[in-house]
Design a protein around this motif. Structure first.
Motif, PDB file in Angstrom:
ATOM      1  N   MET A 208       0.826  -1.209   0.000  1.00 25.75           N
ATOM      2  CA  MET A 208       0.000   0.000   0.000  1.00 25.75           C
ATOM      3  C   MET A 208       0.859   1.257   0.000  1.00 25.75           C
ATOM      4  O   MET A 208       0.530   2.253  -0.639  1.00 25.75           O
ATOM      5  N   TYR A 209       1.957   1.208   0.705  1.00 29.32           N
ATOM      6  CA  TYR A 209       2.838   2.371   0.784  1.00 29.32           C
ATOM      7  C   TYR A 209       3.461   2.657  -0.591  1.00 29.32           C
ATOM      8  O   TYR A 209       3.451   3.784  -1.086  1.00 29.32           O
ATOM      9  N   LEU A 210       3.962   1.597  -1.206  1.00 28.83           N
ATOM     10  CA  LEU A 210       4.601   1.788  -2.518  1.00 28.83           C
ATOM     11  C   LEU A 210       3.568   2.218  -3.567  1.00 28.83           C
ATOM     12  O   LEU A 210       3.831   3.093  -4.402  1.00 28.83           O
ATOM     13  N   HIS A 211       2.388   1.611  -3.487  1.00 29.98           N
ATOM     14  CA  HIS A 211       1.309   1.979  -4.405  1.00 29.98           C
ATOM     15  C   HIS A 211       0.960   3.462  -4.245  1.00 29.98           C
ATOM     16  O   HIS A 211       0.778   4.199  -5.215  1.00 29.98           O
ATOM     17  N   CYS A 212       0.912   3.867  -2.992  1.00 35.73           N
ATOM     18  CA  CYS A 212       0.582   5.252  -2.665  1.00 35.73           C
ATOM     19  C   CYS A 212       1.614   6.215  -3.279  1.00 35.73           C
ATOM     20  O   CYS A 212       1.253   7.259  -3.832  1.00 35.73           O
ATOM     21  N   MET A 213       2.868   5.851  -3.206  1.00 38.80           N
ATOM     22  CA  MET A 213       3.918   6.708  -3.788  1.00 38.80           C
ATOM     23  C   MET A 213       3.730   6.816  -5.299  1.00 38.80           C
ATOM     24  O   MET A 213       3.986   7.862  -5.897  1.00 38.80           O
ATOM     25  N   GLN A 214       3.274   5.724  -5.886  1.00 38.99           N
ATOM     26  CA  GLN A 214       3.026   5.765  -7.327  1.00 38.99           C
ATOM     27  C   GLN A 214       1.808   6.644  -7.645  1.00 38.99           C
ATOM     28  O   GLN A 214       1.828   7.422  -8.597  1.00 38.99           O
ATOM     29  N   VAL A 215       0.776   6.525  -6.820  1.00 35.34           N
ATOM     30  CA  VAL A 215      -0.445   7.312  -7.065  1.00 35.34           C
ATOM     31  C   VAL A 215      -0.135   8.813  -7.049  1.00 35.34           C
ATOM     32  O   VAL A 215      -0.602   9.559  -7.909  1.00 35.34           O
ATOM     33  N   VAL A 216       0.665   9.258  -6.080  1.00 34.57           N
ATOM     34  CA  VAL A 216       0.919  10.705  -5.966  1.00 34.57           C
ATOM     35  C   VAL A 216       1.887  11.208  -7.028  1.00 34.57           C
ATOM     36  O   VAL A 216       1.964  12.404  -7.273  1.00 34.57           O
ATOM     37  N   SER A 217       2.617  10.301  -7.671  1.00 39.19           N
ATOM     38  CA  SER A 217       3.712  10.743  -8.532  1.00 39.19           C
ATOM     39  C   SER A 217       3.214  11.450  -9.787  1.00 39.19           C
ATOM     40  O   SER A 217       2.064  11.296 -10.200  1.00 39.19           O
ATOM     41  N   ALA A 218       4.111  12.208 -10.403  1.00 41.16           N
ATOM     42  CA  ALA A 218       3.745  12.975 -11.600  1.00 41.16           C
ATOM     43  C   ALA A 218       3.367  12.067 -12.752  1.00 41.16           C
ATOM     44  O   ALA A 218       2.627  12.477 -13.642  1.00 41.16           O
ATOM     45  N   GLU A 219       3.848  10.818 -12.743  1.00 39.41           N
ATOM     46  CA  GLU A 219       3.442   9.962 -13.856  1.00 39.41           C
ATOM     47  C   GLU A 219       2.112   9.268 -13.600  1.00 39.41           C
ATOM     48  O   GLU A 219       1.650   8.494 -14.427  1.00 39.41           O
ATOM     49  N   TRP A 241      -9.040   3.481  -4.952  1.00 36.33           N
ATOM     50  CA  TRP A 241      -7.861   3.581  -5.814  1.00 36.33           C
ATOM     51  C   TRP A 241      -6.654   4.207  -5.084  1.00 36.33           C
ATOM     52  O   TRP A 241      -5.795   4.829  -5.698  1.00 36.33           O
ATOM     53  N   GLY A 242      -6.624   4.028  -3.771  1.00 40.48           N
ATOM     54  CA  GLY A 242      -5.476   4.492  -2.980  1.00 40.48           C
ATOM     55  C   GLY A 242      -5.526   5.969  -2.634  1.00 40.48           C
ATOM     56  O   GLY A 242      -4.647   6.480  -1.932  1.00 40.48           O
ATOM     57  N   ILE A 243      -6.573   6.658  -3.062  1.00 42.94           N
ATOM     58  CA  ILE A 243      -6.611   8.117  -2.898  1.00 42.94           C
ATOM     59  C   ILE A 243      -6.608   8.573  -1.431  1.00 42.94           C
ATOM     60  O   ILE A 243      -5.893   9.509  -1.083  1.00 42.94           O
ATOM     61  N   PRO A 244      -7.365   7.908  -0.525  1.00 38.73           N
ATOM     62  CA  PRO A 244      -7.366   8.390   0.858  1.00 38.73           C
ATOM     63  C   PRO A 244      -5.961   8.389   1.484  1.00 38.73           C
ATOM     64  O   PRO A 244      -5.615   9.297   2.244  1.00 38.73           O
ATOM     65  N   TYR A 245      -5.160   7.388   1.148  1.00 38.22           N
ATOM     66  CA  TYR A 245      -3.794   7.342   1.695  1.00 38.22           C
ATOM     67  C   TYR A 245      -2.884   8.329   0.969  1.00 38.22           C
ATOM     68  O   TYR A 245      -2.056   9.008   1.575  1.00 38.22           O
ATOM     69  N   ALA A 246      -3.060   8.391  -0.351  1.00 37.15           N
ATOM     70  CA  ALA A 246      -2.222   9.293  -1.137  1.00 37.15           C
ATOM     71  C   ALA A 246      -2.420  10.736  -0.668  1.00 37.15           C
ATOM     72  O   ALA A 246      -1.468  11.510  -0.558  1.00 37.15           O
ATOM     73  N   ALA A 247      -3.663  11.097  -0.360  1.00 30.30           N
ATOM     74  CA  ALA A 247      -3.954  12.462   0.095  1.00 30.30           C
ATOM     75  C   ALA A 247      -3.205  12.752   1.385  1.00 30.30           C
ATOM     76  O   ALA A 247      -2.608  13.825   1.554  1.00 30.30           O
ATOM     77  N   PHE A 248      -3.208  11.794   2.303  1.00 30.17           N
ATOM     78  CA  PHE A 248      -2.503  12.001   3.580  1.00 30.17           C
ATOM     79  C   PHE A 248      -0.997  12.049   3.386  1.00 30.17           C
ATOM     80  O   PHE A 248      -0.271  12.671   4.146  1.00 30.17           O
ATOM     81  N   MET A 249      -0.521  11.364   2.361  1.00 24.01           N
ATOM     82  CA  MET A 249       0.930  11.350   2.142  1.00 24.01           C
ATOM     83  C   MET A 249       1.434  12.724   1.697  1.00 24.01           C
ATOM     84  O   MET A 249       2.527  13.129   2.071  1.00 24.01           O
ATOM     85  N   VAL A 250       0.634  13.429   0.911  1.00 22.27           N
ATOM     86  CA  VAL A 250       1.130  14.714   0.380  1.00 22.27           C
ATOM     87  C   VAL A 250       0.360  15.926   0.894  1.00 22.27           C
ATOM     88  O   VAL A 250       0.653  17.051   0.513  1.00 22.27           O
ATOM     89  N   GLY A 251      -0.644  15.717   1.730  1.00 17.73           N
ATOM     90  CA  GLY A 251      -1.397  16.848   2.274  1.00 17.73           C
ATOM     91  C   GLY A 251      -2.437  17.414   1.322  1.00 17.73           C
ATOM     92  O   GLY A 251      -2.837  18.569   1.441  1.00 17.73           O
ATOM     93  N   ALA A 252      -2.893  16.595   0.376  1.00 21.01           N
ATOM     94  CA  ALA A 252      -3.978  17.053  -0.503  1.00 21.01           C
ATOM     95  C   ALA A 252      -5.289  16.912   0.265  1.00 21.01           C
ATOM     96  O   ALA A 252      -5.547  15.863   0.852  1.00 21.01           O
ATOM     97  N   SER A 253      -6.102  17.968   0.280  1.00 18.64           N
ATOM     98  CA  SER A 253      -7.366  17.896   1.011  1.00 18.64           C
ATOM     99  C   SER A 253      -8.348  16.997   0.279  1.00 18.64           C
ATOM    100  O   SER A 253      -8.243  16.781  -0.932  1.00 18.64           O
TER     101      SER A 253
END
Ligand code: ADP
Length: 560
Positions: A208-219, A241-253
């Motif tokens: 989940m962590y690695l997936h999350c890093m991919q979700v937030v990435s520019a690609e 689609w990993g969005i709830p974790y991705a948001a917390f990873m980068v501070g997206a509301s």
């Protein structure tokens, strides 16, 4: 030789700690039908700690017990998303659109210890109680539950709690273990099981962590703390689609739509709250487009910088309409429960003009470095990545499932989905181009094999949906004496549309090979959908077989 690097476990707890401190001022907002109610990441983090205390100290959740959620997308669900895996338990998201039998099956299969349920969803859970195993000890009601609502649980042998009362006055920090084994399960999600029983995929903290890093990435989705993300994709559908974790990873509301998922309330919410990003299956965007087009000037959705569309093929006509009429870029992405789900994303190669980029954007996209792909031909051997050799798509990578969850105490289930050499057989059929772009033509169970040649149902649907009178189109294979199988086109016409089958067929004739033109046509009121909003072709095939569809046959001779 071994590396000299630190070995720090990649866990959900890290995402929680980071988001609720560094990005403590970002917000999770739930729409209540009229207005949005925000809560800061810092508060969400504090409440996640209170929930963890309640689960451990009051409800006795220990180790890797499963704590399930039967909830809409809302702030409390986000709290559960963070608290449950971070404390070492396993978050099991229950798909509220599953048929009751399957819902009971997955609760029992996972041996859920506790279920958090939105009060409005109690009518789904209450009738299942007699079938549920005694491993279910607690039900936590989230949101206003009048006495009448709570009374539905009267027959429950365990204990019923109320979320706010349960977490109130508990400490706002929790000793979340930071040394969890990153390979241990963090979340459990079952496939929607269109055939047979649903299958459980147990995601690890690491995956989940690695997936999350991919979700937030520019690609992929390129999230930043300037974004306001509207996940319309349900939190029970592959972790949104990993969005709830991705948001917390980068501070997206986050803007949570709760149960307001119909076109009109969605358009109203978008106009009022101005999200920059959203994600959902095509059905949702088709509905929203209809609402926007029918009410020019009423809504303003122009803040949406990007919208990800996945879960089913995105009709090019839909992409074009959003872009040309509303200035919104739709990004096509492919994945499945077994792939966490992010597989490929259709961002075009850099430096292309809009016109050159368009064909790339229509594909299912490119895979990130972490996900390998191969195309397996009908004889079981790998096919070249040349953009034309079609076969089953197989993938491999750190967030791709290696097996299904076997149920409490049982070993993982291997099966034909998993190749002996460690690849996931996706069941999707398509091609990969030399520069790595995936184009899907079908699911293997939906392909139409006519006279030994494959006809792509997806291509036919896309072309049909490009006709201005067609709202939705689903094409399935039906048995044919002469050709083995032929396509049956079922179409939903727009209100007031005039087009007849002959016109639709003539429209297709200019766009696809002559021998692929369907002879069998049927107008339907709506296309049957699965629990996650995809065309349910199994139902259409069954209706056809039972003679329940009103079918017109045109131009039969053209198949000769
Ligand atoms: P289920 O298998 O129950 O439908 P999933 O959400 O896991 O649930 O579905 C994954 C499947 O959805 C994929 O195997 C593929 O067939 C389809 N799918 C997902 N994204 C796309 C896409 N962008 N284009 C076409 N099909 C897609």
């Amino acid at each position: 030789m071994l590396s000299t690097m630190q070995d720090v476990p990649l866990t959900v707890g890290r995402i929680l700690a980071h988001g609720s401190t560094i990005h403590g001022r970002s917000t999770v907002t739930t729409w209540d039908g009229q207005k949005a109610v925000p809560r800061s990441f810092a508060e969400v983090g504090a409440r996640a700690a209170q929930l963890a205390h309640a689960l451990r100290d009051e409800l006795g959740v220990t180790g890797d017990q499963r704590v399930a959620t039967l909830m809409w997308n809302n702030t409390e669900h986000q709290e559960a998303y963070l608290a449950i895996p971070s404390m070492g338990a396993v978050l099991h998201t229950l798909n509220l659109r599953l048929p009751p039998q399957q819902l009971a099956f997955i609760i029992n299969h996972a041996a859920d210890h506790t279920i958090l349920v939105n009060s409005s969803l109690l009518p789904l859970l209450a009738p299942l109680l007699p079938q549920l195993r005694p491993t279910l000890r607690h039900i936590v009601l989230v949101g206003d539950a009048g006495d009448a609502a709570a009374a539905q649980l009267d027959g429950f042998a365990g204990t019923v709690h109320h979320y706010e009362e349960l977490i109130a006055d508990r400490p706002t920090s929790f000793p979340f273990p930071m040394d969890l084994d990153e390979r241990s399960a963090a979340a459990l999600c079952y496939t929607s099981g269109t055939t047979g029983d649903p299958k459980g995929v147990a995601y690890s903290h690491r995956s989940m962590y690695l997936h999350c890093m991919q979700v937030v990435s520019a690609e992929s989705f390129a999230f930043t703390d300037a974004d306001l993300i509207l996940p319309v994709v349900p939190m029970f559908h592959v972790n949104a689609w990993g969005i709830p974790y991705a948001a917390f990873m980068v501070g997206a509301s986050l803007l949570m739509p709760d149960r307001y998922l119909q076109p009109q309330p969605l358009a109203t919410m978008i106009t009022a709250e101005r999200p920059t990003f959203s994600a959902a299956v095509p059905t949702i965007w088709t509905g929203l487009l209809g609402e926007l087009d029918a009410n020019p000037g009423r809504y303003d959705v122009s803040t949406l910088r990007r919208v990800v569309i996945g879960g089913s093929a995105c009709p090019p006509s839909l992409m074009k309409a959003f872009e040309e009429r509303h200035g919104i870029t739709l990004i096509h992405a492919w994945g499945m429960t077994e792939t966490s789900p992010l597989g490929s994303v259709s961002l075009p190669p850099g430096g292309l003009s809009a016109e050159e980029a368009w064909p790339y954007r229509l594909t299912q996209g490119r895979f990130p470095a972490s996900v390998q792909v191969r195309v397996i031909g009908p004889d079981g051997t790998p096919m070249p990545h040349d953009g034309s050799s079609a076969g089953e798509i197989e993938v491999r990578g750190p967030w791709i499932a290696a097996a299904y969850y076997g149920g409490a105490g049982n070993p993982p289930e291997l099966g034909e989905k998993f190749s002996p050499d460690g690849w996931l057989r996706t069941g999707d059929v398509g091609t990969v181009s030399e520069d790595g772009y995936l184009t899907l033509t079908d699911r293997s169970k939906d392909v139409i094999k006519s006279g030994g040649e494959w006809i792509s149902s997806v291509e036919l649907e896309n072309e049909l949906m490009a006709h201005p009178d067609v709202l939705e189109a689903a094409v399935v294979a039906v048995p044919d004496e002469r050709w083995g199988e032929r396509p049956l086109a079922t179409v939903v016409l727009r209100p007031g549309a005039q087009a007849g089958f002959a016109e639709l067929r003539a429209f297709l004739a200019g766009r696809i090979a002559h021998w692929q033109l369907p002879e069998r046509w049927s107008v339907v009121e709506s296309v049957p959908k699965t629990s996650v909003g995809k065309f349910d072709k199994k139902v259409i095939r069954r209706e056809y077989a039972e003679g329940a569809l009103d079918v017109t046959v045109l131009g039969k001779d053209t198949t000769a």
